[in-house]
Design an enzyme around this catalytic site. Structure first.
Site, PDB file in Angstrom:
ATOM      1  N   CYS A  43      32.396  38.756  38.277  1.00  0.00           N
ATOM      2  CA  CYS A  43      33.648  38.936  39.018  1.00  0.00           C
ATOM      3  C   CYS A  43      34.734  38.011  38.495  1.00  0.00           C
ATOM      4  CB  CYS A  43      33.400  38.675  40.509  1.00  0.00           C
ATOM      5  SG  CYS A  43      34.913  38.659  41.464  1.00  0.00           S
ATOM      6  N   CYS A  48      36.286  41.626  38.348  1.00  0.00           N
ATOM      7  CA  CYS A  48      37.398  41.837  39.290  1.00  0.00           C
ATOM      8  C   CYS A  48      38.653  41.028  38.983  1.00  0.00           C
ATOM      9  CB  CYS A  48      36.965  41.454  40.704  1.00  0.00           C
ATOM     10  SG  CYS A  48      35.221  41.534  41.057  1.00  0.00           S
ATOM     11  N   LYS A  51      40.407  41.606  35.563  1.00  0.00           N
ATOM     12  CA  LYS A  51      40.867  42.998  35.611  1.00  0.00           C
ATOM     13  C   LYS A  51      42.122  43.128  36.458  1.00  0.00           C
ATOM     14  CE  LYS A  51      39.501  45.598  38.788  1.00  0.00           C
ATOM     15  NZ  LYS A  51      38.481  46.153  39.673  1.00  0.00           N
ATOM     16  N   TYR A 179      34.790  53.844  38.293  1.00  0.00           N
ATOM     17  CA  TYR A 179      36.021  53.121  38.597  1.00  0.00           C
ATOM     18  C   TYR A 179      36.452  52.191  37.470  1.00  0.00           C
ATOM     19  CZ  TYR A 179      33.769  48.678  40.013  1.00  0.00           C
ATOM     20  OH  TYR A 179      33.085  47.487  40.034  1.00  0.00           O
ATOM     21  N   GLU A 183      40.047  52.467  35.770  1.00  0.00           N
ATOM     22  CA  GLU A 183      40.959  51.321  35.855  1.00  0.00           C
ATOM     23  C   GLU A 183      41.442  50.895  34.474  1.00  0.00           C
ATOM     24  OE1 GLU A 183      39.386  49.182  39.966  1.00  0.00           O
ATOM     25  OE2 GLU A 183      38.492  48.562  38.078  1.00  0.00           O
ATOM     26  N   HIS A 437      57.466  51.273  60.861  1.00  0.00           N
ATOM     27  CA  HIS A 437      58.395  52.154  60.157  1.00  0.00           C
ATOM     28  C   HIS A 437      59.436  51.350  59.398  1.00  0.00           C
ATOM     29  CE1 HIS A 437      60.503  55.874  59.397  1.00  0.00           C
ATOM     30  NE2 HIS A 437      61.623  55.297  59.784  1.00  0.00           N
ATOM     31  N   GLU A 442      52.168  54.135  58.066  1.00  0.00           N
ATOM     32  CA  GLU A 442      52.420  54.762  59.375  1.00  0.00           C
ATOM     33  C   GLU A 442      51.851  56.183  59.420  1.00  0.00           C
ATOM     34  OE1 GLU A 442      56.573  55.702  60.489  1.00  0.00           O
ATOM     35  OE2 GLU A 442      57.117  55.159  58.443  1.00  0.00           O
TER      36      GLU A 442
HETATM   37  C1  FAD Z   1      35.083  45.242  34.786  1.00  0.00           C
HETATM   38  C2  FAD Z   1      34.548  45.031  36.177  1.00  0.00           C
HETATM   39  C3  FAD Z   1      35.413  45.104  37.240  1.00  0.00           C
HETATM   40  C4  FAD Z   1      34.945  44.908  38.541  1.00  0.00           C
HETATM   41  N1  FAD Z   1      35.837  44.999  39.568  1.00  0.00           N
HETATM   42  C5  FAD Z   1      35.422  44.792  40.828  1.00  0.00           C
HETATM   43  C6  FAD Z   1      36.338  44.824  41.912  1.00  0.00           C
HETATM   44  O1  FAD Z   1      37.527  45.082  41.726  1.00  0.00           O
HETATM   45  N2  FAD Z   1      35.881  44.574  43.151  1.00  0.00           N
HETATM   46  C7  FAD Z   1      34.559  44.292  43.395  1.00  0.00           C
HETATM   47  O2  FAD Z   1      34.201  44.046  44.543  1.00  0.00           O
HETATM   48  N3  FAD Z   1      33.658  44.265  42.384  1.00  0.00           N
HETATM   49  C8  FAD Z   1      34.057  44.505  41.118  1.00  0.00           C
HETATM   50  N4  FAD Z   1      33.162  44.443  40.079  1.00  0.00           N
HETATM   51  C9  FAD Z   1      31.726  44.217  40.395  1.00  0.00           C
HETATM   52  C10 FAD Z   1      31.458  42.736  40.626  1.00  0.00           C
HETATM   53  O3  FAD Z   1      31.902  42.000  39.516  1.00  0.00           O
HETATM   54  C11 FAD Z   1      29.966  42.538  40.834  1.00  0.00           C
HETATM   55  O4  FAD Z   1      29.535  43.371  41.877  1.00  0.00           O
HETATM   56  C12 FAD Z   1      29.620  41.093  41.198  1.00  0.00           C
HETATM   57  O5  FAD Z   1      30.065  40.207  40.197  1.00  0.00           O
HETATM   58  C13 FAD Z   1      28.114  40.950  41.391  1.00  0.00           C
HETATM   59  O6  FAD Z   1      27.776  39.617  41.617  1.00  0.00           O
HETATM   60  P1  FAD Z   1      26.306  39.100  41.302  1.00  0.00           P
HETATM   61  O7  FAD Z   1      26.220  37.714  41.857  1.00  0.00           O
HETATM   62  O8  FAD Z   1      25.316  40.079  41.718  1.00  0.00           O
HETATM   63  O9  FAD Z   1      26.208  39.061  39.721  1.00  0.00           O
HETATM   64  P2  FAD Z   1      27.156  38.395  38.574  1.00  0.00           P
HETATM   65  O10 FAD Z   1      28.442  38.012  39.175  1.00  0.00           O
HETATM   66  O11 FAD Z   1      27.094  39.326  37.495  1.00  0.00           O
HETATM   67  O12 FAD Z   1      26.376  37.058  38.258  1.00  0.00           O
HETATM   68  C14 FAD Z   1      25.167  37.049  37.584  1.00  0.00           C
HETATM   69  C15 FAD Z   1      25.105  35.788  36.739  1.00  0.00           C
HETATM   70  O13 FAD Z   1      23.763  35.565  36.335  1.00  0.00           O
HETATM   71  C16 FAD Z   1      23.762  35.027  35.022  1.00  0.00           C
HETATM   72  N5  FAD Z   1      22.416  35.254  34.486  1.00  0.00           N
HETATM   73  C17 FAD Z   1      21.802  36.447  34.248  1.00  0.00           C
HETATM   74  N6  FAD Z   1      20.524  36.248  33.846  1.00  0.00           N
HETATM   75  C18 FAD Z   1      20.331  34.899  33.842  1.00  0.00           C
HETATM   76  C19 FAD Z   1      19.216  34.077  33.536  1.00  0.00           C
HETATM   77  N7  FAD Z   1      18.016  34.584  33.210  1.00  0.00           N
HETATM   78  N8  FAD Z   1      19.366  32.728  33.615  1.00  0.00           N
HETATM   79  C20 FAD Z   1      20.561  32.191  33.981  1.00  0.00           C
HETATM   80  N9  FAD Z   1      21.638  32.916  34.287  1.00  0.00           N
HETATM   81  C21 FAD Z   1      21.528  34.268  34.231  1.00  0.00           C
HETATM   82  C22 FAD Z   1      24.884  35.816  34.341  1.00  0.00           C
HETATM   83  O14 FAD Z   1      25.362  35.119  33.201  1.00  0.00           O
HETATM   84  C23 FAD Z   1      25.912  35.887  35.453  1.00  0.00           C
HETATM   85  O15 FAD Z   1      26.826  34.825  35.395  1.00  0.00           O
HETATM   86  C24 FAD Z   1      33.581  44.626  38.762  1.00  0.00           C
HETATM   87  C25 FAD Z   1      32.700  44.546  37.685  1.00  0.00           C
HETATM   88  C26 FAD Z   1      33.176  44.755  36.412  1.00  0.00           C
HETATM   89  C27 FAD Z   1      32.228  44.672  35.252  1.00  0.00           C
END
Ligand code: FAD
Length: 460
Positions: A43, A48, A51, A179, A183, A437, A442
């Site tokens: 994110c 997010c 973006k 999406y 986007e 309004h 609205e």
């Molecule tokens: C281009 C794009 C736009 C988006 N726009 C939106 C939006 O507008 N609104 C919205 O709500 N969501 C949006 N999302 C989705 C949102 O980013 C994700 O749903 C959210 O980040 C998920 O969080 P998470 O904690 O599950 O995983 P992540 O935020 O992906 O975190 C996972 C972390 O784990 C780390 N990792 C993985 N494996 C290991 C390991 N073995 N050891 C150590 N570290 C590790 C990774 O490096 C990463 O930093 C978007 C996603 C993308 C790709």
């Protein structure tokens, strides 16, 4: 507890992991978190936040054009991609530092290294260290899926690279209809690129309400984006600096960049889940119960890795609920229904609840209210655009079960509709609410005429 080095080990410091680590620590747990890339996760670093910054940048072109109708003469504006990217990177670095500082403030030990599961209570770090943990949280997120191998696939970029292009492509092919694809198509088009969106399905934004899909598609096309549905990219050839993309109908599109945004796969492999026999769901994510517990009792998973609802606020809520459940003595399941969401396309989309097709399937009676109108701002600017709004109402209970908006600030609007729907608002409640309004919003409280009614009304 003293048998283990930590009470909680969090693998992945993204949206879900950071929240879980912080809240567990605030409940008194000794917490360690490993992050192999950058703190903040998808994110903050390549989702997010960056973006939305690019979305803001891309919308200025319309503002400059629209200003003329309001009496402004704007000298030919010029755009510098490198300035935008540098400023964006500075903001992302600031946020990453803020997230890191939060973890430090809560005494979460942060390790910048990849972590793998050695057994159900031991995590091995890429540094070579092993850490004993009473509870382990998997919050490893997801990764762009690039599709089956096709000739030239190595030339395609994903959203990860799109944030770091050395220059703005003059022409770009974006494959995908979700999406993220939509986007980015709008971002590049707004910044001045010639965009071709290629999607294998019959219309973009599968899973969204059909009217929304149709409305956005026609708005995108009227902004000059070529939307090609029913086809896939079958080959990418690089000739000099140019890419020649062949589609399944044998047509070709020439461009300076090819981007694939055809989905994301949960990060479930390569770090020991298989070894522990942790179950994977039929959706490809780690299988969890309502408290985010996996098939191994002391191991939990939250966020995109579970492939439930892949959005940042959902990952954060799951992480928080997990920490309250396991370390706060307050078992907290997460409600995944009625999650409001936005697509930051141009124009924007905001949706919550059932689509019309889903509502027809599930409800005995359904009333549909919809409206399209020219946004007031477009009158003087002369921009050819229309706003679309739709309310779906359960004909038996009068409850609003779906709201779909395509138009400026739809993401902001849907957040507030979300509160009303969470409270169980009826159409009568919407009608009883005084309008603001003159606004677009609205219309949500002044839609009186049913566009369609399905089923018979029992009580009448
Ligand atoms: C281009 C794009 C736009 C988006 N726009 C939106 C939006 O507008 N609104 C919205 O709500 N969501 C949006 N999302 C989705 C949102 O980013 C994700 O749903 C959210 O980040 C998920 O969080 P998470 O904690 O599950 O995983 P992540 O935020 O992906 O975190 C996972 C972390 O784990 C780390 N990792 C993985 N494996 C290991 C390991 N073995 N050891 C150590 N570290 C590790 C990774 O490096 C990463 O930093 C978007 C996603 C993308 C790709």
């Amino acid at each position: 507890m003293a048998d283990h080095d930590v009470d909680l080990f969090v693998i992945g410091a993204g949206s879900g992991g950071v929240r879980a680590a912080r809240v567990a620590a605030s409940h008194g747990a000794r917490v360690m978190a490993a992050e192999e890339y950058r703190v903040g996760g998808t994110c903050v670093i390549r989702g997010c936040v960056p973006k939305k910054l690019l979305v803001y940048a891309s919308r200025f072109s319309h503002e400059f054009e629209d200003a003329a109708g309001y009496g402004w003469t704007v000298p030919d504006p010029t755009f510098h991609w490198s300035a935008l990217i540098a400023n964006k990177d500075r903001e992302i670095a600031r946020l990453e530092a803020a997230y890191t500082a939060t973890l430090e403030r809560y005494n979460v030990a942060l390790v910048k290294a990849r972590a793998v599961l050695e057994n159900a209570n031991t995590v091995r770090l890429a540094t070579g260290a092993s850490v004993g943990a009473k509870t382990i949280l998997i919050s490893t997120g997801a990764w762009p899926y690039m599709g089956p191998s096709i000739p030239g696939l190595e030339h395609a970029i994903s959203s990860n690279e799109a944030f770091h292009l050395p220059e703005l492509p003059r022409r770009i092919v974006v494959q995908g209809g979700g999406y993220i694809a939509v986007e980015f198509a709008c971002i590049f088009a707004g910044l001045g690129s010639e965009v071709t969106l290629v999607y294998r399905g019959e219309n973009i934004l599968r899973g969204f309400d059909d009217d929304v899909r149709e409305h956005l598609r026609s708005e995108m096309q009227s902004r000059g984006i070529t939307v090609t549905c029913g086809h896939t990219v079958t080959e990418i050839q690089k000739t000099g600096e140019e890419f020649v993309t062949r589609l399944s109908d044998k047509s070709i599109v020439k461009s300076d960049k090819v981007m694939f945004a055809i989905g994301r796969h949960p990060n479930v492999s390569g770090f020991g889940l298989e070894r522990l026999g942790i179950k994977i769901s039929r959706h490809g994510g780690v299988e969890v119960d309502e408290f985010s517990r996996t098939s191994v009792s002391n191991i939990y998973a939250v966020g995109d890795v579970t492939n439930r609802v892949n959005l940042t606020p959902v990952a954060i809520r799951e992480g928080h609920a997990f920490a309250d459940t396991v370390f706060g003595g307050k078992p907290t399941p997460v409600d995944h229904t009625n999650v409001p969401t936005a697509v930051f396309s141009e124009p924007e989309i905001g949706v919550i609840g059932l689509t019309e097709a889903q509502a027809r399937e599930r409800l005995a009676k359904l009333d549909v209210y919809k409206t399209t109108f020219r946004p007031m701002k477009a009158t003087l600017s002369g921009r050819n655009t229309r706003t679309f709004m739709k309310l779906l109402v359960d004909g038996m209970t009068d409850r609003v079960v779906g709201c779909h908006i395509v138009g400026p600030d739809a993401g902001e609007l849907i957040q507030l509709v979300g509160i009303a729907m969470k409270m169980g608002a009826t159409k009568a409640d919407f009608d009883a609410t005084m309008a603001v309004h003159p606004t677009a919003a609205e219309e949500l409280v002044t839609m009186r005429e049913k566009a369609i009614s399905y089923g018979q009304r029992a009580a009448e």
